[in-house]
Design an enzyme around this catalytic site. Structure first.
Site, mmCIF file in Angstrom:
data_model
loop_
_atom_site.group_PDB
_atom_site.id
_atom_site.type_symbol
_atom_site.label_atom_id
_atom_site.label_comp_id
_atom_site.label_asym_id
_atom_site.label_seq_id
_atom_site.Cartn_x
_atom_site.Cartn_y
_atom_site.Cartn_z
ATOM 1 N N LYS A 1 12.393 -7.927 12.680
ATOM 2 C CA LYS A 1 13.597 -8.286 11.923
ATOM 3 C C LYS A 1 13.489 -7.991 10.421
ATOM 4 O O LYS A 1 14.428 -7.428 9.836
ATOM 5 C CB LYS A 1 13.941 -9.757 12.176
ATOM 6 C CG LYS A 1 15.321 -10.165 11.689
ATOM 7 C CD LYS A 1 16.455 -9.584 12.518
ATOM 8 C CE LYS A 1 16.678 -10.385 13.790
ATOM 9 N NZ LYS A 1 17.586 -9.685 14.720
ATOM 10 N N GLY B 1 0.806 -1.205 0.000
ATOM 11 C CA GLY B 1 0.000 0.000 0.000
ATOM 12 C C GLY B 1 0.843 1.261 0.000
ATOM 13 O O GLY B 1 0.474 2.268 0.610
ATOM 14 N N HIS C 1 -14.751 5.662 -19.993
ATOM 15 C CA HIS C 1 -14.596 5.070 -18.652
ATOM 16 C C HIS C 1 -14.899 6.109 -17.573
ATOM 17 O O HIS C 1 -13.974 6.742 -17.042
ATOM 18 C CB HIS C 1 -13.166 4.544 -18.481
ATOM 19 C CG HIS C 1 -12.893 3.337 -19.310
ATOM 20 N ND1 HIS C 1 -13.179 2.065 -18.877
ATOM 21 C CD2 HIS C 1 -12.392 3.201 -20.557
ATOM 22 C CE1 HIS C 1 -12.857 1.193 -19.812
ATOM 23 N NE2 HIS C 1 -12.374 1.860 -20.847
ATOM 24 N N GLU D 1 -15.601 5.675 -14.587
ATOM 25 C CA GLU D 1 -15.058 5.305 -13.266
ATOM 26 C C GLU D 1 -13.719 5.987 -12.988
ATOM 27 O O GLU D 1 -13.336 6.182 -11.838
ATOM 28 C CB GLU D 1 -14.928 3.776 -13.147
ATOM 29 C CG GLU D 1 -13.825 3.108 -13.969
ATOM 30 C CD GLU D 1 -14.222 2.780 -15.409
ATOM 31 O OE1 GLU D 1 -15.163 3.408 -15.945
ATOM 32 O OE2 GLU D 1 -13.564 1.902 -16.015
ATOM 33 N N GLY E 1 -13.252 -4.425 -21.318
ATOM 34 C CA GLY E 1 -12.584 -5.710 -21.504
ATOM 35 C C GLY E 1 -12.039 -5.841 -22.911
ATOM 36 O O GLY E 1 -12.253 -4.978 -23.764
ATOM 37 N N GLU F 1 15.964 -4.785 -10.723
ATOM 38 C CA GLU F 1 15.513 -3.742 -11.650
ATOM 39 C C GLU F 1 15.256 -2.388 -10.992
ATOM 40 O O GLU F 1 15.187 -1.371 -11.669
ATOM 41 C CB GLU F 1 14.280 -4.211 -12.424
ATOM 42 C CG GLU F 1 13.135 -4.640 -11.537
ATOM 43 C CD GLU F 1 11.970 -5.196 -12.347
ATOM 44 O OE1 GLU F 1 12.169 -5.536 -13.525
ATOM 45 O OE2 GLU F 1 10.861 -5.258 -11.793
ATOM 46 N N THR G 1 11.946 -5.732 8.933
ATOM 47 C CA THR G 1 12.102 -4.278 8.769
ATOM 48 C C THR G 1 13.572 -3.886 8.883
ATOM 49 O O THR G 1 14.091 -3.119 8.073
ATOM 50 C CB THR G 1 11.252 -3.534 9.825
ATOM 51 O OG1 THR G 1 9.889 -3.871 9.601
ATOM 52 C CG2 THR G 1 11.430 -2.029 9.746
ATOM 53 N N GLU H 1 6.655 7.915 -5.546
ATOM 54 C CA GLU H 1 6.690 6.505 -5.140
ATOM 55 C C GLU H 1 7.563 5.704 -6.100
ATOM 56 O O GLU H 1 7.448 5.859 -7.312
ATOM 57 C CB GLU H 1 5.241 5.976 -5.175
ATOM 58 C CG GLU H 1 5.126 4.514 -4.847
ATOM 59 C CD GLU H 1 3.734 3.927 -5.146
ATOM 60 O OE1 GLU H 1 2.795 4.688 -5.488
ATOM 61 O OE2 GLU H 1 3.615 2.697 -5.066
ATOM 62 N N CYS I 1 -17.638 0.759 -21.959
ATOM 63 C CA CYS I 1 -16.686 0.486 -23.035
ATOM 64 C C CYS I 1 -17.015 -0.852 -23.713
ATOM 65 O O CYS I 1 -17.987 -0.943 -24.449
ATOM 66 C CB CYS I 1 -15.260 0.556 -22.485
ATOM 67 S SG CYS I 1 -14.070 0.912 -23.790
ATOM 68 N N PHE I 2 -16.249 -1.907 -23.426
ATOM 69 C CA PHE I 2 -16.561 -3.216 -23.990
ATOM 70 C C PHE I 2 -17.995 -3.613 -23.598
ATOM 71 O O PHE I 2 -18.729 -4.220 -24.393
ATOM 72 C CB PHE I 2 -15.575 -4.239 -23.425
ATOM 73 C CG PHE I 2 -15.534 -5.546 -24.163
ATOM 74 C CD1 PHE I 2 -14.986 -5.629 -25.427
ATOM 75 C CD2 PHE I 2 -16.023 -6.714 -23.575
ATOM 76 C CE1 PHE I 2 -14.920 -6.838 -26.100
ATOM 77 C CE2 PHE I 2 -15.955 -7.920 -24.237
ATOM 78 C CZ PHE I 2 -15.409 -7.997 -25.503
HETATM 79 N N1 GLN Z 1 -11.797 -4.150 -26.529
HETATM 80 C C1 GLN Z 1 -12.605 -3.010 -26.766
HETATM 81 C C2 GLN Z 1 -11.934 -1.998 -27.662
HETATM 82 O O1 GLN Z 1 -10.740 -2.014 -27.821
HETATM 83 C C3 GLN Z 1 -13.034 -2.339 -25.476
HETATM 84 C C4 GLN Z 1 -11.898 -1.750 -24.711
HETATM 85 C C5 GLN Z 1 -12.260 -1.425 -23.300
HETATM 86 O O2 GLN Z 1 -13.260 -1.918 -22.752
HETATM 87 N N2 GLN Z 1 -11.458 -0.611 -22.648
HETATM 88 O O3 GLN Z 1 -12.601 -1.159 -28.217
#
Ligand code: GLN
Length: 542
Positions: A188, A16, A514, A516, A353, A148, A190, A139, A380-381
């Site tokens: 330890k 976190g 999106h 969100e 998605g 790395e 830490t 961060e 979106c998707f």
């Molecule tokens: N796969 C879909 C596209 O590329 C939706 C992308 C997503 O949901 N962010 O349009």
């Protein structure tokens, strides 16, 4: 002069660090300081955009179109400051910049090396694109001791030297585990982790110990002694029931006071944290509860939908309701039996998605929501799948599909090959690079007057963040609208469908963007507030 606080982590990952940096940002803001929070990521991908959500969690998209680490979402939600491309960098990006310079001949005659060329590029990044910020909280991803992360630690070590302690501070996060068999908290790991940091020349100014149980003063003293710091600089970060309690908790443990003391700043005033305590109160004592099913592909890893889960919590806060999330794997809906698990839920959400796997399950979930009049939110998707469903079953376009899954008779969703970005035309083609080439970042959209969307936003012009390669095909607008699916929001040039809504349904909305990503605890996104309100109405029907 901007001051820099560097956050490193040790012992284990997932401590976190991002939340701690975000919480310190909020605490400093509560004292009137201006902050930016940034992240340096040691992996080799140029950005997380090409990584699987299972691998790396959500990809957080900024207004300026960068695909970044999900911690930037925490930073935005906690500080309200919109993140920018210049707030997240990876080894991959640093190296590609250094190598491009080498090819150009910028280092002509010289040997290009990790020190100083790579470390200089990291340092330049850490201090770039700042205005009048009082603090930059920076961060470092990964765990001390990883091969790395070495160039990053070296870079911040040098930066610390150059800036001096008046302008820089090192905070190290560790884990203090409780061993049930011994009945003891163990310091330890830490001690070892701080030694590892000291080996690369960094002496932390503060150690934040994540723990499940309070760390007694004796143990803190011991940590202080071994780590070469004063006891007040050992701060405990105990597990809490909601992340919005983290700023309050850290304040009580003295985190912000100790940071201010380090920089010789005034600590006499107590910051007003009432907005945080209020929000925690509302989260802990809601008036009601709703069940929302999330039908997605990456439900096994909650971090894959981090901002979404938070936005739903925000929608709940706005409605004084607890939002219970039922994460459902979309593939289970591809058989006939499982649709039953959607019965009794108050709302259904199909999130963003990629790829064909699980898509038929998402289409079935959208159909269930449409036919049973359950509030539905497709993002979106999720919107694309809802449109395909409506095309197949409402508008009777039987061959409707998405070219994301291969050629189909009716490409209701197709590859986005050309679009306007301000004055510029962006072009893409089949077989082009996949990294960083989606339609990314904030784009405006126009909402139809009197549409549900315009009513929810209380505006007709909006700007939202995008991340997609495919798009609902505007040529199918007519048959779909005739069947009841309204294209209520479009790109300003009218070519790209941005939102859809279903007539005669309590709440059925699809958005190509999106929302969100822009929801914040103190400013819940109107779509999530409205969606949860619809879920509450639905719960009263049963
Ligand atoms: N796969 C879909 C596209 O590329 C939706 C992308 C997503 O949901 N962010 O349009």
């Amino acid at each position: 002069m901007t001051k820099f606080v560097f956050f490193t982590g040790g012992v284990v990952s997932s401590l976190g660090k991002g939340l701690s940096a975000a919480a310190l940002g909020a605490l400093l803001q509560a004292r009137g300081y201006k902050v930016r929070v940034r992240k340096l990521d040691p992996y080799l991908n140029v950005d997380p955009g090409t990584m699987s959500p299972f691998e790396h969690g959500e990809v957080f998209v900024t207004d300026d179109g960068a695909e970044t680490d999900l911690d930037l979402g925490h930073y935005e939600r906690f500080t309200g400051v919109s993140a920018r491309r210049s707030d997240n960098v990876t080894t991959g990006r640093i190296y590609s910049e250094v190598l491009a310079k080498e090819r150009r001949g910028d280092f002509l005659g010289g040997t290009v090396q990790v020190i100083p060329h790579v470390t200089d590029a990291i340092k330049n990044f850490a201090i770039a694109d700042l205005q009048d910020e009082d603090f930059v909280l920076c961060e470092i991803g990964g765990t001390v001791g990883d091969i790395e992360s070495l160039p990053f630690l070296e870079a911040i070590r040098q930066l610390g030297n150059q800036l001096g302690p008046q302008r820089s501070m090192f905070v190290h996060l560790t884990l203090v585990p409780y061993l049930a068999a011994a009945g003891e908290l163990k310091t330890k790991p830490t001690q070892h982790s701080v030694k590892e940091l000291q080996r690369v020349g960094i002496q932390p100014d503060m150690v934040v110990c994540r723990c499940e149980r309070p760390i007694p003063a004796e143990q803190r003293k011991k940590i202080a002694l071994f780590c070469n710091i004063e006891s007040a600089a050992v701060v405990q970060g105990i597990d809490v029931d909601t992340i919005y309690q983290v700023p309050v908790e850290y304040h009580e443990q003295g985190l912000d006071n100790q940071v201010l003391r380090h920089f010789g700043l005034d600590t006499s005033k107590t910051p007003d944290l009432s907005r945080w305590t209020d929000i925690v109160k509302r989260i802990r004592a809601p008036e009601g509860e709703v069940n929302v099913a999330i039908v997605g592909k990456y439900v096994g890893l909650k971090d894959a939908y981090k901002s979404l889960a938070e936005a739903l919590v925000h929608g709940g806060i706005a409605n004084n309701s607890r939002v219970k999330l039922n994460w459902l794997e979309s593939e289970i809906f591809e058989g006939d039996v499982a649709v039953g698990s959607l019965e009794g839920v108050d709302a259904i959400l199909v999130p963003g998605g990629f790829g064909e796997r699980g898509s038929r399950g998402k289409i079935r979930a959208a159909r269930f929501a449409r036919e049973h009049k359950v509030p539905f939110f497709g993002i979106c998707f999720g919107m694309q799948m809802a449109v395909i469903e409506a095309a197949q079953n409402l508008a009777e376009i039987r061959g409707a599909g998405s070219t994301e899954f291969g050629p189909c008779d009716d490409p209701v969703v197709g590859l986005l090959t050309e679009w306007q970005q301000g004055e510029m035309t962006q072009r893409r083609r089949v077989g082009g690079n996949l990294g960083g080439t989606m339609r990314l970042g904030a784009y405006p959209a126009k909402l139809e007057k009197n549409s549900r969307l315009a009513e929810i936003y209380r505006r007709e012009e909006i700007s939202e963040r995008h991340r997609h390669r495919y798009e609902v095909n505007i040529h199918y607008r007519e048959p779909l609208e005739a069947a009841g699916l309204r294209f209520s929001g479009l790109s300003p040039d009218g070519t790209l469908p941005e939102t859809v809504e279903l007539d005669g349904h309590p709440w059925f909305v699809g958005v190509q963007f999106h929302p969100e990503l822009k929801s914040r605890p103190f400013e819940p996104h109107p779509l999530f507030t409205s969606f949860i309100a619809a879920a509450i109405d639905q719960s009263r029907l049963v």
